[in-house]
Write a protein that holds these residues in place. Sequence first.
Motif, PDB file in Angstrom:
ATOM      1  N   SER A 196       5.385  -0.212   0.851  1.00 53.62           N
ATOM      2  CA  SER A 196       4.132   0.028   1.544  1.00 53.62           C
ATOM      3  C   SER A 196       3.995   1.497   1.949  1.00 53.62           C
ATOM      4  O   SER A 196       2.909   2.033   1.927  1.00 53.62           O
ATOM      5  CB  SER A 196       3.970  -0.900   2.747  1.00 53.62           C
ATOM      6  N   SER A 209       2.963   3.154  -1.376  1.00 52.83           N
ATOM      7  CA  SER A 209       1.591   2.903  -1.792  1.00 52.83           C
ATOM      8  C   SER A 209       0.594   3.576  -0.862  1.00 52.83           C
ATOM      9  O   SER A 209      -0.423   4.071  -1.303  1.00 52.83           O
ATOM     10  CB  SER A 209       1.313   1.403  -1.902  1.00 52.83           C
ATOM     11  N   SER A 210       0.901   3.642   0.447  1.00 53.55           N
ATOM     12  CA  SER A 210      -0.032   4.304   1.354  1.00 53.55           C
ATOM     13  C   SER A 210      -0.031   5.811   1.133  1.00 53.55           C
ATOM     14  O   SER A 210      -1.065   6.445   1.239  1.00 53.55           O
ATOM     15  CB  SER A 210       0.253   3.945   2.812  1.00 53.55           C
ATOM     16  N   GLY A 265      -2.035   6.335  -1.899  1.00 49.79           N
ATOM     17  CA  GLY A 265      -3.450   6.187  -1.530  1.00 49.79           C
ATOM     18  C   GLY A 265      -3.992   7.462  -0.909  1.00 49.79           C
ATOM     19  O   GLY A 265      -5.096   7.906  -1.234  1.00 49.79           O
ATOM     20  N   VAL A 297      -8.082  -8.218  -0.848  1.00 50.29           N
ATOM     21  CA  VAL A 297      -7.663  -7.815   0.497  1.00 50.29           C
ATOM     22  C   VAL A 297      -8.878  -7.934   1.419  1.00 50.29           C
ATOM     23  O   VAL A 297      -9.997  -7.613   1.016  1.00 50.29           O
ATOM     24  CB  VAL A 297      -7.062  -6.385   0.490  1.00 50.29           C
ATOM     25  N   ARG A 299      -6.312  -0.729   3.506  1.00 49.75           N
ATOM     26  CA  ARG A 299      -5.401   0.410   3.590  1.00 49.75           C
ATOM     27  C   ARG A 299      -5.985   1.558   2.773  1.00 49.75           C
ATOM     28  O   ARG A 299      -6.737   1.338   1.818  1.00 49.75           O
ATOM     29  CB  ARG A 299      -4.029   0.048   3.011  1.00 49.75           C
ATOM     30  N   ASP A 328      -7.358   1.507  -1.072  1.00 50.55           N
ATOM     31  CA  ASP A 328      -7.928   0.241  -1.571  1.00 50.55           C
ATOM     32  C   ASP A 328      -9.316   0.500  -2.141  1.00 50.55           C
ATOM     33  O   ASP A 328     -10.059   1.360  -1.650  1.00 50.55           O
ATOM     34  CB  ASP A 328      -8.041  -0.790  -0.438  1.00 50.55           C
ATOM     35  N   ARG A 355      -6.718  -4.357  -3.800  1.00 52.76           N
ATOM     36  CA  ARG A 355      -5.585  -3.426  -3.694  1.00 52.76           C
ATOM     37  C   ARG A 355      -4.959  -3.284  -5.072  1.00 52.76           C
ATOM     38  O   ARG A 355      -4.504  -4.259  -5.647  1.00 52.76           O
ATOM     39  CB  ARG A 355      -4.573  -3.948  -2.683  1.00 52.76           C
TER      40      ARG A 355
END
Length: 169
Positions: free
Chosen positions: A38, A41-42, A45, A103, A109, A112, A167
């Motif tokens: 996470s 992925s964040s 992003g 999501v 997040r 997304d 997502r």
Amino acid sequence: MKKQQWFKQAIVIGMCTTIGFSTLIASGAGTAPVAAASVSSSSTGQKIINLGKKYMGTRYVFGASTSTTRYFDCSSFTKYIFSKYGVNLPRTSAAQSKVGKAVSKSNLRVGDLVFFSSGSRANGKNVTHVAVYAGNGKILHTYGKPGVTVSNLNSGTWKKTYLKARRVL
């Protein structure tokens, strides 16, 4: 003599083990894979958002080619910025709305994809627009006169025409 040698080796091994475990813990290498995923992925992003913001004001052209960055439409924009981080999205917003996992709006997040039914082809059900969630209730996207821009997801047109989110990271 042998006892002294053994004792020195035990101390050296103990110190190396302690240093090794301390380094492992400090580096976060011993944390759960889910937490690492996470975070990864964040941060991806955020990198996608940062790249997209470099194109602020770039002109909107419906049906824009995916081989140019001189102008975009909503889905060529998302396809382009995600591709730079290894995510190969389909060409259209409707097709993009079917990839990744669903999501909820309350669990969005950064990075997304968010989808809308807006514009002349909208009927309140079909996907006609895609944006990227940029955090703090904001979306990064391109449409009409402003071109690439940041808008508020929770007001005006975007609040009224929001359909769903996916997502893909």
